[in-house]
Each structure stands twice: as structure tokens, then as C-alpha cells.
Design a protein around this motif. Structure first.
Motif, PDB file in Angstrom:
ATOM      1  N   LYS A   1       2.365   1.696  -3.377  1.00 33.46           N
ATOM      2  CA  LYS A   1       1.344   2.122  -4.344  1.00 33.46           C
ATOM      3  C   LYS A   1       1.160   3.633  -4.301  1.00 33.46           C
ATOM      4  CE  LYS A   1      -1.261  -2.180  -4.277  1.00 33.46           C
ATOM      5  NZ  LYS A   1      -2.451  -2.890  -3.834  1.00 33.46           N
ATOM      6  N   GLU A   2       1.115   4.192  -3.101  1.00 32.04           N
ATOM      7  CA  GLU A   2       0.966   5.643  -2.962  1.00 32.04           C
ATOM      8  C   GLU A   2       2.132   6.368  -3.613  1.00 32.04           C
ATOM      9  OE1 GLU A   2       0.145   7.044   1.017  1.00 32.04           O
ATOM     10  OE2 GLU A   2      -1.145   5.314   1.399  1.00 32.04           O
TER      11      GLU A   2
ATOM     12  N   ASP B   1       0.823  -1.209   0.000  1.00 31.88           N
ATOM     13  CA  ASP B   1       0.000   0.000   0.000  1.00 31.88           C
ATOM     14  C   ASP B   1       0.860   1.264   0.000  1.00 31.88           C
ATOM     15  OD1 ASP B   1      -2.332  -1.480  -0.082  1.00 31.88           O
ATOM     16  OD2 ASP B   1      -2.689  -1.361   2.081  1.00 31.88           O
TER      17      ASP B   1
END
Length: 72
Positions: A56-57, A53
Motif C-alpha cells: 500500500k505504501e 501494508d
């Protein structure tokens, strides 16, 4: 390109290996401009699926920061 991703996203060895393979396969293809655009979107989806996550950011931020090519 993978080196840049590795530097920005701190990829694991396995992620780096998988993404290198994805890019190699992508650049071996003989595609038209429109096909390449679609294939690049698919490539980015595949890369995103391999990331945490937090990565991904950072990847989304990288995509926003890259210069947009001018349409001729």
C-alpha cells in the motif's frame, strides 16, 4: 499497467490475477470523463484493499509520482 504494479509491488500471483480482472472490467466501461475519474478512484480503492501494508505504501508513492494531466 498490471505489469508495472507487479514490478513495483512484487504482487503475488493471486493479487496479479485479481488486479488484472479489476483493470479489465474498468476499461470495458464506456464512461464520460467525470465518470471515469470517479471510477478510477473506486478502482484504486479496490486495488488497495488487495495489498499488504508495505505494498500500500509503495502504491501510494507510485500514485504521487505519476504525472498529472494538464487541464485544458
Amino acid at each position: 499497467m498490471v505489469e508495472k504494479l507487479d514490478k513495483k509491488l512484487n504482487l503475488t500471483d493471486e493479487q496479479e490475477k485479481q488486479i488484472t480482472t479489476l483493470y479489465s472490467d474498468f476499461f470495458k466501461q464506456d464512461l464520460s470523463r467525470e465518470e471515469r475519474k470517479s471510477a478510477m478512484q473506486e478502482l484504486e480503492k479496490k486495488i488497495t484493499s488487495l495489498l499488504t501494508d508495505e505494498q500500500k505504501e509503495a502504491f501510494e508513492q507510485m500514485k504521487k509520482e505519476r504525472p498529472q494531466r494538464q487541464k485544458q
